[in-house]
Design an enzyme around this catalytic site. Structure first.
Site, PDB file in Angstrom:
ATOM      1  N   LYS A  20      42.904  46.416  41.539  1.00  0.00           N
ATOM      2  CA  LYS A  20      43.317  46.065  40.176  1.00  0.00           C
ATOM      3  C   LYS A  20      42.078  45.501  39.475  1.00  0.00           C
ATOM      4  CE  LYS A  20      47.063  43.753  37.703  1.00  0.00           C
ATOM      5  NZ  LYS A  20      46.249  43.178  36.631  1.00  0.00           N
ATOM      6  N   ASP A  22      39.749  43.709  36.773  1.00  0.00           N
ATOM      7  CA  ASP A  22      39.884  42.525  35.923  1.00  0.00           C
ATOM      8  C   ASP A  22      39.062  42.731  34.653  1.00  0.00           C
ATOM      9  OD1 ASP A  22      40.651  40.072  35.073  1.00  0.00           O
ATOM     10  OD2 ASP A  22      39.465  38.918  36.502  1.00  0.00           O
ATOM     11  N   GLU A 157      41.131  40.569  41.674  1.00  0.00           N
ATOM     12  CA  GLU A 157      42.380  40.164  41.018  1.00  0.00           C
ATOM     13  C   GLU A 157      43.618  40.625  41.771  1.00  0.00           C
ATOM     14  OE1 GLU A 157      44.618  40.496  36.677  1.00  0.00           O
ATOM     15  OE2 GLU A 157      42.839  41.688  37.073  1.00  0.00           O
TER      16      GLU A 157
END
Length: 300
Positions: A20, A22, A157
């Site tokens: 994921k 950021d 993240e």
């Protein structure tokens, strides 16, 4: 397309796992030598990131991904903040804070491809990337727990799991995408601030945060960490221009005495560990401000 929160990492042969990123979610449209960049809520970011105008493809295409600022090999949302609120080109900032676009899906490749299964879209995306316009985020088949070990080791993240065979569903928070957070992130509206102490006596102590509940904010806590010295000075200057009489919050005994109230216009991105039974953020840390509409942040 948005991901559904998921409580823990997992491994499954029917899923593919990705980091994921950021940064700032963006849809990038490439048509000949014309590049358009739009945020998740439709904001036009085209002029803000001129280095991405060099993206090219031999057919019109629409790419979904994240604009990131990489520091020591990992995305830095704090660093990206310096670019996020500059409306037009700034050569000095481009040199100080270079950004890149990491694509993780494709919606159009000469023709719409959102109804193709995930694996086919991924193949298309990797062919587009071979034109050396940017990069494609890595994807790990089946072994989500192996990727998760890297996520936690590098303090990234989080991770997104995507179901094999799934279609791209624009505007939908789909169970076919699952997001597993390493650091929880939320957004809240700034409704006031507390006085600073010690070295921050001339600025502020913490920002008071809330989400809309009817025509007033429901208090969710305050954040006083995560600010650089430059942040503190510039934020205080902005807050001084937004002060108002009377609190924008619903009455709450947890609101600190001596606060200065401001018009609820700023949206802060906050990292946190979890929430209390009363809905307060635990161990909040300021990450930056976003361009999101403050009226869209409601309690519940």
């Amino acid at each position: 397309m948005l991901a559904t929160p998921w409580p823990a990492p997992f491994s499954d042969d029917d899923w593919v796992f990705e980091p994921k990123w950021d940064g700032v979610r963006a849809l990038v449209t490439v048509a000949g030598d014309q590049v358009t960049i739009r945020g998740r809520r439709g904001s036009d970011y085209t002029d803000r990131y001129p280095e991405l105008h060099a993206l090219r493809h031999d057919r019109p295409c629409v790419l979904d991904g994240e604009i990131v600022a990489i520091v020591e090999g990992v995305p830095s949302f704090e660093r990206l903040q310096r670019r996020m609120h500059v409306a037009g080109p700034d050569r000095r900032l481009q040199g100080d804070v270079p950004v890149s676009f990491v694509a993780f899906d494709i919606l159009h490749d000469g023709d719409p491809v959102i109804d193709e299964p995930l694996e086919h879209r991924r193949e298309r995306l990797e062919r587009v990337a071979s034109g050396a316009w940017g990069s494609v985020g890595p994807a790990v088949p089946a072994d989500g727990e192996a990727l998760w070990a890297t996520i936690t080791e590098r303090d990234l993240e989080g991770m997104v799991a995507k179901r094999r065979g799934s279609r791209y569903r624009p505007g939908v928070r789909s169970p076919d995408w699952r997001k597993i957070a390493n650091v929880l992130v939320t957004e809240a509206v700034v409704g006031g601030f507390t006085p600073g102490e010690g070295g921050r006596g001339a600025s502020f102590g913490g920002l008071l945060l809330g989400r809309w509940d009817g025509d007033r904010l429901r208090f969710v806590g305050s954040v006083g960490t995560g600010f650089s010295d430059a942040d503190v000075r510039s934020i205080r200057a902005a807050l001084d221009e937004m002060t108002r009489e009377g609190s924008p919050f619903h009455p709450d005994d947890a609101l600190p005495a001596g606060a200065t109230w401001v018009e609820p216009l700023l949206v802060a991105s906050i990292g946190y560990r979890d929430t209390t039974a009363a809905g307060r953020l635990r161990h909040p840390r300021f990450r930056g401000f976003t361009d999101d509409d403050p009226r869209g942040l409601v309690s519940g």
